[in-house]
Write an enzyme that holds these catalytic residues in place. Structure first.
Site, PDB file in Angstrom:
ATOM      1  N   GLU A  71       0.759  -1.373  -0.024  1.00  0.00           N
ATOM      2  CA  GLU A  71      -0.187  -0.096  -0.060  1.00  0.00           C
ATOM      3  C   GLU A  71       0.911   1.309   0.016  1.00  0.00           C
ATOM      4  O   GLU A  71       0.484   2.274  -0.459  1.00  0.00           O
ATOM      5  CB  GLU A  71      -0.950   0.012   1.203  1.00  0.00           C
ATOM      6  CG  GLU A  71      -1.935  -0.975   0.990  1.00  0.00           C
ATOM      7  CD  GLU A  71      -1.844  -2.336   1.587  1.00  0.00           C
ATOM      8  OE1 GLU A  71      -0.581  -2.552   1.987  1.00  0.00           O
ATOM      9  OE2 GLU A  71      -2.663  -3.163   1.670  1.00  0.00           O
ATOM     10  N   PHE A 133     -12.387  -7.750  13.410  1.00  0.00           N
ATOM     11  CA  PHE A 133     -11.326  -8.094  12.408  1.00  0.00           C
ATOM     12  C   PHE A 133     -10.746  -7.137  11.244  1.00  0.00           C
ATOM     13  O   PHE A 133     -11.805  -6.570  10.813  1.00  0.00           O
ATOM     14  CB  PHE A 133     -11.438  -9.326  11.782  1.00  0.00           C
ATOM     15  CG  PHE A 133     -10.450  -9.879  10.796  1.00  0.00           C
ATOM     16  CD1 PHE A 133      -9.171 -10.185  11.408  1.00  0.00           C
ATOM     17  CD2 PHE A 133     -10.459 -10.023   9.533  1.00  0.00           C
ATOM     18  CE1 PHE A 133      -8.303 -10.795  10.613  1.00  0.00           C
ATOM     19  CE2 PHE A 133      -9.602 -10.511   8.601  1.00  0.00           C
ATOM     20  CZ  PHE A 133      -8.334 -10.911   9.309  1.00  0.00           C
TER      21      PHE A 133
END
Ligand SMILES: Cc1ncc(C[n+]2csc(CCOP(=O)(O)OP(=O)(O)O)c2C)c(N)n1
Lengths: 581, 163
Positions: A71, A133
């Site tokens: 990223e 999560f």
């Protein structure tokens, strides 16, 4: 370049195509909205929270997305795209770790006022706040490093939010805007109607200057005996390079451009004194200190430029032109503050600006100093000097390349020895000084400028922070020329340890670096290495003639330092000149 | 160092208090008191922030606040005549024998007693910060159990409406 299998449609064609009201998902709305904003390339990385968005991309003939390998690579690429084009860079990442991997890149863009729209997925709305999560409060985490951010709770808001985000990112003082989209919002369906207007109450950047203030500046120019212009990134961002040139030609005031301002003024012009500050020219620094009038155009008085603040430009009346009122008076008191877009301000000023007539002696003094004190280094025939390599690159590209850099000594040498004549040809992380930026930003710059030569100059340290993006150069045939000035150490840190920490070289040895030629080849990119001048010339030419991406490693002298240098805490005229003088 | 009171009119959006207080923290501006509540207009909240610093700091506070997209207007209240008020609830020890004395203090400050228990009184006082400080000082000798203050809210005096 053969990346785009996408036919870029005009906005009219797209509006035509999308104007039929249709019930579509938030993800579809996002893609269509991005296309309508004129985005032709998006950098990103998928994950659970953006699955619907990536599903909408699947087989979408209009949408061009580049899958980076990290990223951080995606966000720096989007940044490079924005800096080299003036358009808004766009990056997409998933929630949690995907989003947090963007933080360095967002901060980099924020510090340098780069327009960017960052899209992150988030967990479904009902799970937000439950430590679900891959949940991270990315709007909270990035609040201090974004110009604005949105957490979209309702799919109905998406078209407006996206349109607003682009407007905010690319107006006033530019900057990154984050849009966080929970998974259920990207899945939800609604009737899509493109939004074309934007009205944000309270957000109204001042573009046109107060004429009285401009008149005061014109009067100050007439009275000045030792005027100087300090121009920064704002010139490039507002597209004011022509107006700046006209202003300098009219007033004949010597000009220095900051690191981010390089290219905003033609370096070939006689009145250009180079860059000021920590590694700036002798002439720029001493002239600022002697000046009786300093006209700051779109620069923010960064401490790397001013050195010891209390001793900065001690004799000068200060004019400060900036689109961001908060910059005026932040670090240096402005005697004549001018709030406005630099281009508009200069257009107004150029109507009445006249030659600084009392400054003839000053011009002579400054020009003589410029002749006498160019950047210098001791060249060598046994060891390859990094400065020489940058000069080689400059010569062989005629100064026409887009140059991106990483952070460190090579960055300063690139700034010193590559002479820029065009705006948006220089892409470097100034404010945050982000290692890992140089190479991926070149990928973005190349995507924005398929027909220009893009050269990325890196250190052997920083190159290893985002080297994985060689993969996307290879598979998309992005013909970036990646230069590595390999000095086997974290050079800039080594320099500080030598000069400030009495040669105590703590953890700067990069032993264990890969064979960069093999690394390139492992990714399917052509690799070259040079260890002397002759090889350098030959290898560089081959790399330039190679139609695809190439990595060129120059093995340079290990202990070379960047000079001049202003030590932290000194005024900028207290320069260590180094071994050349 | 001076005390400055600014009013910040903001969009009534989630996270806006975090944006404003985060800005103060990040830029090293001091927050002495911060209050938020509805304003005269639906969708807008009014924050009142008391800070200390020199005039340069105040100028930066105002300019930096304006950079937040959700900030509609910033008013330097202390630049003009203003009315500023704070409310405090003070739970003070008050054995029956000490009560007349405590009530004497309450009377003088035009405060009121809002709860009575066997050994304590709860006093409500409204006024500017100095008045509340003074009241607390005077009640201290009796033994203060708990204090809860709202922080300052304020408006400029006169007919002008600032928005
Ligand atoms: C992400 C990040 N970590 C650390 C630094 C601190 N830093 C600045 S320059 C530098 C050394 C860079 O070394 P190299 O990439 O080899 O380039 P050189 O200075 O040798 O040209 C370091 C570690 C930084 N700027 N960015």
């Amino acid at each position: 370049m053969t990346t785009t299998n996408v036919t870029t449609k005009s906005r009219e064609e797209l509006i035509e195509k999308f104007s039929k009201p249709e019930v579509i998902s938030g993800s579809e709305i996002l893609l269509r909205s991005l296309l309508l904003e004129g985005v032709d390339c998006v950098f990103g990385y998928p994950g659970g929270a953006v699955l619907y968005i990536y599903d909408a991309m699947h087989g979408n003939p209009d949408f061009n997305h580049l899958l980076t390998r990290h990223e951080q690579g995606a966000i720096h690429a989007a940044d490079g795209y924005a800096r080299a084009s003036g358009k808004v860079g766009v990056c997409i990442a998933t929630s949690g770790p995907g989003a947090t991997n963007l933080v360095t890149g967002i901060a980099t863009a924020y510090m340098d006022s780069v327009p960017m729209v960052v899209i992150t997925g988030n967990v479904i709305s009902t799970l937000i706040g439950t430590d679900a999560f891959q949940e991270a409060d990315i709007t909270g985490i990035t609040m201090p490093i974004t110009k604005h951010s949105y957490l979209v709770r309702d799919v109905e808001d998406l078209p407006r939010v996206i349109h607003e985000a682009f407007h905010i990112a690319n107006s006033g003082r530019k900057g990154p805007v984050l849009i966080d989209i929970p998974k259920d919002v990207s899945a939800a369906k609604t009737l899509f109607k493109p939004v074309n207007e934007v009205s944000i109450r309270g957000y109204n950047p001042t573009v046109s200057p107060n004429k009285l203030q401009v008149d005061k500046m014109i009067k100050a120019i007439k009275e000045a005996k030792r005027p100087i212009i300090l121009a920064g990134g704002g010139v490039v961002y507002s597209g004011a390079h022509e107006q700046l040139l006209e202003f300098v030609l009219k007033t004949e005031i010597p000009i220095t451009t900051t690191l981010l301002g390089l290219g905003g003024f033609p370096s070939g012009n006689d009145l250009w004194l180079g860059m000021p500050g920590m590694h700036g020219t002798y002439t720029a620094n001493t002239s600022i200190q002697k000046a009786d009038l300093l006209i700051n155009i779109g620069a923010r008085f960064d401490d790397r430029v001013t050195g010891k603040l209390s001793g900065f430009a001690p004799l000068a009346k200060i004019v400060h032109i900036d689109i961001d009122p908060a910059e005026i008076g932040k670090n240096v008191h402005a005697d004549i503050p001018i709030v406005g877009d630099v281009k508009t301000v200069l257009e107004v000023a150029n109507q009445t600006a006249t030659r600084a007539n009392l400054a003839d002696e000053w011009r002579q003094e400054v020009l003589a100093s410029k002749k006498q004190h160019p950047f210098q280094y001791k060249d060598s025939d046994t060891e390859l000097k990094p400065q020489w390599v940058v000069e080689l690159i400059h010569e062989t590209t005629n100064g026409d390349a887009i140059v991106t850099t990483d952070v460190g000594q090579h960055q300063m040498w690139a700034a010193q020895y590559y002479k820029f004549n065009k705006p948006r040809s220089w892409v470097t992380s100034g404010g945050l000084g982000t290692m890992g930026f140089g190479f991926p930003s070149a990928i973005g710059a190349q995507m924005a400028n398929p027909d220009r030569l893009v050269v990325s100059i890196n250190g052997d340290g920083g190159m290893q922070m985002c080297a994985q993006e060689l993969a996307i150069c290879a598979i998309n045939n992005i013909p970036v020329k990646v230069v590595i000035l390999n000095n086997q150490v974290l050079g800039m840190v080594r320099q500080w340890q030598e000069l400030i920490h009495e040669n105590r070289f703590s953890h700067i040895d990069l032993a264990g670096s890969p064979d960069f030629v093999k690394l390139a080849e492992a990714y399917g990119v052509k690799g070259f290495r040079a260890t002397n001048k002759e090889e350098s010339r030959k290898v560089w030419e081959e790399a330039m003639n190679h139609p695809g991406p190439a990595v060129v490693e120059f093995v340079v002298r290990r202990d070379e330092n960047v000079y001049p240098m202003v030590a932290q805490g000194s005024t900028i005229d207290q320069m260590i000149m180094g071994d050349a003088e | 160092m001076k005390k400055h009171t600014v009013a910040v009119i903001v969009n009534d959006q989630p996270g806006v208090l975090q944006r404003v207080s985060g800005l103060f923290g990040r830029r090293g501006f001091n927050i002495e008191s911060i209050t938020v509540g509805a304003s005269e207009e639906v969708g807008l909240s009014r924050m009142v922030i008391v800070s200390t610093g020199d005039d340069h700091t105040l100028e930066q506070i105002i300019k930096q606040l304006y950079k937040l997209i959700d900030v509609i207007k910033v008013i330097d209240l202390s630049a003009n005549a203003m009315v500023s008020r704070e409310l405090a609830l003070i739970k003070v020890n008050a054995e029956p024998s000490a009560r007349p004395e405590v009530l004497g203090v309450v009377d003088t400050f035009r405060a009121s007693v809002v709860d009575i228990a066997t050994n304590t009184l709860m006093v409500q006082v409204v006024g500017d910060t100095e008045k509340i400080d003074a009241m607390i000082e005077l009640l201290k000798p009796y033994g203060i159990r708990e204090v809860s203050r709202t922080g300052v809210t304020a408006l400029n005096r006169g007919n002008v409406s600032k928005l």
